[in-house]
Design a protein around this motif. Structure first.
Motif, PDB file in Angstrom:
ATOM      1  N   PHE A   3      -5.776  42.229 -29.671  1.00  0.00           N
ATOM      2  CA  PHE A   3      -7.050  41.690 -29.231  1.00  0.00           C
ATOM      3  C   PHE A   3      -7.475  42.561 -28.062  1.00  0.00           C
ATOM      4  CE2 PHE A   3      -4.965  37.941 -31.193  1.00  0.00           C
ATOM      5  CZ  PHE A   3      -5.873  37.767 -32.220  1.00  0.00           C
ATOM      6  N   LYS A  20      -4.844  42.426 -25.381  1.00  0.00           N
ATOM      7  CA  LYS A  20      -3.587  41.738 -25.698  1.00  0.00           C
ATOM      8  C   LYS A  20      -3.033  42.180 -27.043  1.00  0.00           C
ATOM      9  CE  LYS A  20      -0.588  38.491 -25.417  1.00  0.00           C
ATOM     10  NZ  LYS A  20       0.319  38.256 -24.319  1.00  0.00           N
ATOM     11  N   ALA A  67      -1.023  40.786 -29.641  1.00  0.00           N
ATOM     12  CA  ALA A  67      -0.475  39.480 -30.003  1.00  0.00           C
ATOM     13  C   ALA A  67       0.694  39.630 -30.964  1.00  0.00           C
ATOM     14  CB  ALA A  67      -1.561  38.606 -30.619  1.00  0.00           C
ATOM     15  N   ALA A  90       8.345  30.609 -28.619  1.00  0.00           N
ATOM     16  CA  ALA A  90       7.635  29.799 -27.626  1.00  0.00           C
ATOM     17  C   ALA A  90       6.125  29.919 -27.839  1.00  0.00           C
ATOM     18  CB  ALA A  90       8.013  30.270 -26.230  1.00  0.00           C
ATOM     19  N   ASN A  91       5.360  29.101 -27.178  1.00  0.00           N
ATOM     20  CA  ASN A  91       3.894  29.216 -27.247  1.00  0.00           C
ATOM     21  C   ASN A  91       3.469  30.601 -26.782  1.00  0.00           C
ATOM     22  OD1 ASN A  91       3.314  26.668 -28.229  1.00  0.00           O
ATOM     23  ND2 ASN A  91       3.445  25.759 -26.187  1.00  0.00           N
ATOM     24  N   GLY A  92       2.585  31.211 -27.537  1.00  0.00           N
ATOM     25  CA  GLY A  92       2.094  32.532 -27.153  1.00  0.00           C
ATOM     26  C   GLY A  92       2.909  33.677 -27.732  1.00  0.00           C
ATOM     27  N   ALA A  93       3.960  33.361 -28.495  1.00  0.00           N
ATOM     28  CA  ALA A  93       4.828  34.410 -29.043  1.00  0.00           C
ATOM     29  C   ALA A  93       4.115  35.268 -30.092  1.00  0.00           C
ATOM     30  CB  ALA A  93       6.084  33.785 -29.648  1.00  0.00           C
ATOM     31  N   GLY A  94       3.108  34.687 -30.759  1.00  0.00           N
ATOM     32  CA  GLY A  94       2.378  35.432 -31.779  1.00  0.00           C
ATOM     33  C   GLY A  94       2.515  34.848 -33.181  1.00  0.00           C
ATOM     34  N   LYS A  95       3.090  33.665 -33.296  1.00  0.00           N
ATOM     35  CA  LYS A  95       3.356  33.059 -34.605  1.00  0.00           C
ATOM     36  C   LYS A  95       2.071  32.805 -35.386  1.00  0.00           C
ATOM     37  CE  LYS A  95       5.368  29.420 -32.745  1.00  0.00           C
ATOM     38  NZ  LYS A  95       5.122  29.734 -31.324  1.00  0.00           N
ATOM     39  N   THR A  96       1.102  32.160 -34.724  1.00  0.00           N
ATOM     40  CA  THR A  96      -0.149  31.830 -35.414  1.00  0.00           C
ATOM     41  C   THR A  96      -0.888  33.097 -35.847  1.00  0.00           C
ATOM     42  OG1 THR A  96      -0.386  29.707 -34.298  1.00  0.00           O
ATOM     43  CG2 THR A  96      -2.417  30.714 -35.110  1.00  0.00           C
ATOM     44  N   THR A  97      -0.924  34.084 -34.983  1.00  0.00           N
ATOM     45  CA  THR A  97      -1.613  35.339 -35.322  1.00  0.00           C
ATOM     46  C   THR A  97      -0.945  35.984 -36.536  1.00  0.00           C
ATOM     47  OG1 THR A  97      -2.139  35.591 -32.988  1.00  0.00           O
ATOM     48  CG2 THR A  97      -2.440  37.527 -34.380  1.00  0.00           C
ATOM     49  N   GLN A 133      -2.698  25.736 -37.824  1.00  0.00           N
ATOM     50  CA  GLN A 133      -2.236  24.981 -36.654  1.00  0.00           C
ATOM     51  C   GLN A 133      -3.293  23.975 -36.199  1.00  0.00           C
ATOM     52  OE1 GLN A 133      -0.783  27.402 -33.421  1.00  0.00           O
ATOM     53  NE2 GLN A 133      -0.478  25.665 -32.099  1.00  0.00           N
TER      54      GLN A 133
HETATM   55  N1  LIG Z   1      -8.578  35.422 -30.880  1.00  0.00           N
HETATM   56  C1  LIG Z   1      -7.827  35.813 -29.839  1.00  0.00           C
HETATM   57  N2  LIG Z   1      -8.337  36.567 -28.847  1.00  0.00           N
HETATM   58  C2  LIG Z   1      -7.575  36.972 -27.808  1.00  0.00           C
HETATM   59  N3  LIG Z   1      -6.282  36.662 -27.658  1.00  0.00           N
HETATM   60  C3  LIG Z   1      -5.701  35.894 -28.604  1.00  0.00           C
HETATM   61  C4  LIG Z   1      -6.434  35.433 -29.746  1.00  0.00           C
HETATM   62  N4  LIG Z   1      -5.602  34.701 -30.529  1.00  0.00           N
HETATM   63  C5  LIG Z   1      -4.402  34.711 -29.897  1.00  0.00           C
HETATM   64  N5  LIG Z   1      -4.467  35.423 -28.757  1.00  0.00           N
HETATM   65  C6  LIG Z   1      -3.341  35.660 -27.813  1.00  0.00           C
HETATM   66  O1  LIG Z   1      -2.273  36.227 -28.548  1.00  0.00           O
HETATM   67  C7  LIG Z   1      -1.025  35.691 -28.125  1.00  0.00           C
HETATM   68  C8  LIG Z   1      -0.307  35.053 -29.310  1.00  0.00           C
HETATM   69  O2  LIG Z   1      -0.982  33.872 -29.670  1.00  0.00           O
HETATM   70  P1  LIG Z   1      -0.575  32.989 -30.923  1.00  0.00           P
HETATM   71  O3  LIG Z   1      -0.504  33.852 -32.111  1.00  0.00           O
HETATM   72  O4  LIG Z   1      -1.480  31.829 -30.974  1.00  0.00           O
HETATM   73  O5  LIG Z   1       0.904  32.536 -30.510  1.00  0.00           O
HETATM   74  P2  LIG Z   1       1.768  31.259 -30.957  1.00  0.00           P
HETATM   75  O6  LIG Z   1       1.199  30.741 -32.220  1.00  0.00           O
HETATM   76  O7  LIG Z   1       3.161  31.777 -31.102  1.00  0.00           O
HETATM   77  O8  LIG Z   1       1.664  30.270 -29.851  1.00  0.00           O
HETATM   78  C9  LIG Z   1      -1.338  34.713 -27.002  1.00  0.00           C
HETATM   79  O9  LIG Z   1      -1.170  35.389 -25.776  1.00  0.00           O
HETATM   80  C10 LIG Z   1      -2.787  34.365 -27.242  1.00  0.00           C
HETATM   81  O10 LIG Z   1      -3.416  34.016 -26.048  1.00  0.00           O
END
Ligand SMILES: Nc1ncnc2c1ncn2[C@@H]1O[C@H](COP(=O)(O)OP(=O)(O)O)[C@@H](O)[C@H]1O
Ligand SMILES: [Mg+2]
Length: 295
Positions: free
Chosen positions: A12, A15, A17, A35-42, A81
């Motif tokens: 991003f 960042k 991710a 953990a939260n923010g690890a990148g799982k959702t992305t 999610q």
């Molecule tokens: N659309 C986006 N724009 C900018 N940063 C993002 C976006 N989506 C996720 N991030 C950042 O990428 C990192 C990974 O996020 P995410 O994939 O949601 O992690 P998780 O699901 O493991 O909690 C985080 O630091 C989050 O803030």
């Protein structure tokens, strides 16, 4: 059947991710832990082709999912999610709508919906509006919509968030049965939800996959580092400061039994314990112990 994630990165603006992830998923239940923010959702959003990688490719049976398009979506099920579904639909109307949208024949859809409502114990509320359901029920509707097309690949992003203990157990059993000859990828930061059903685990930290393996393989690295000991209750605070305590339980006579992580025994009467996935997780993510406590 396999799904190859090849050198996948998602950047991003400021960042990274997901950072050069390489992982090949074979049939089975895969736990994606981090953990939260690890990148799982992305990572999951790229696997489901909702988001494109900045670089790298994802292949299903050797073919780029970008080129498969509709064919890929037909064998895919996804629980996002943020699945909230604030629609005014009743549970059954909503599922029929999704089934129609996915091009599933009406008769087949009806049968499948009845089956899923039953397994997910939603039959009693099938006529209720989704907005009126509890968080756990809504999550289960989300799981049902992801499974309508009997997907070969099922991606569930934090499926157990908001489920009560009974719902969690039913979820585990149901996923174990479903996963035969399919790829099921489940992200969570609650280790116990996947510890007993995952055939493989991938641990993610700072956008990278830092470890992959069966629970047995993974916990080997902390063998001999998990201890239990009995300490006086009044000394708990002192020990808490110097030991990484995973668990504590009050015992008779003013004593407390603790489970802690350490390379060496730190209390006289310590005994080595069989390491569990949760121990490894807390070893890798010390900050998670705090998150767990405040929940
Ligand atoms: N659309 C986006 N724009 C900018 N940063 C993002 C976006 N989506 C996720 N991030 C950042 O990428 C990192 C990974 O996020 P995410 O994939 O949601 O992690 P998780 O699901 O493991 O909690 C985080 O630091 C989050 O803030
Ligand atoms: Mg997430």
């Amino acid at each position: 059947m396999n799904l190859q994630i090849m050198n996948v990165t998602k950047e991003f603006k400021d960042k990274k991710a997901v950072d050069k992830v390489n992982l090949t998923l074979a049939p089975g239940v895969w736990g994606l832990l981090g953990a939260n923010g690890a990148g799982k959702t992305t990572l999951m959003r790229m696997i489901t082709d909702i988001m494109s990688p900045s670089s790298g490719v994802i292949k299903y049976n050797g073919k780029d999912i970008k080129k498969l398009g509709k064919l890929y979506r037909e064998i895919l099920g996804f629980l996002p999610q943020e699945f909230g579904c604030s629609s005014d639909f009743s549970v059954v109307d909503y599922l029929e709508y999704v089934a129609a949208y996915k091009g599933i024949e009406k008769k087949v859809a009806r049968k499948k919906i009845a089956e899923l409502l039953d397994i997910l114990t939603l039959s009693d509320v099938k006529k209720k509006k989704i907005v009126k359901l509890s968080g756990g029920m809504r999550r289960r509707v989300g799981i049902a919509q992801a499974m309508l097309n009997n997907p070969e690949i099922l991606i569930l992003d934090e499926p157990t968030a908001g489920l009560d203990p009974g719902e969690r157990i039913r979820f585990r059993n149901f996923i174990s049965e479903f996963s035969q000859d399919r790829i099921v990828l489940i992200s969570t930061h609650i280790v116990s939800d996947i510890e007993y059903i995952s055939t493989q685990n991938a641990i993610m930290k700072g956008g990278k996959i830092v470890d992959v393996g069966t629970t047995e393989e993974l916990v080997k690295q902390i063998e001999g580092k998990v201890w239990s000991a009995l300490i006086p209750a009044k000394e708990v605070a002192v020990f808490e400061r110097k030991l990484r305590i995973i668990n504590q339980k009050n015992e008779p006579n003013g004593m407390v039994s603790i489970r802690y992580l350490s390379s060496n025994s730190e209390v006289d009467n310590s005994v080595n314990e069989e390491p569990r996935l949760e121990d490894l997780y807390l070893w890798l993510f010390p900050e998670a112990a705090y998150e767990r406590e405040v929940k």
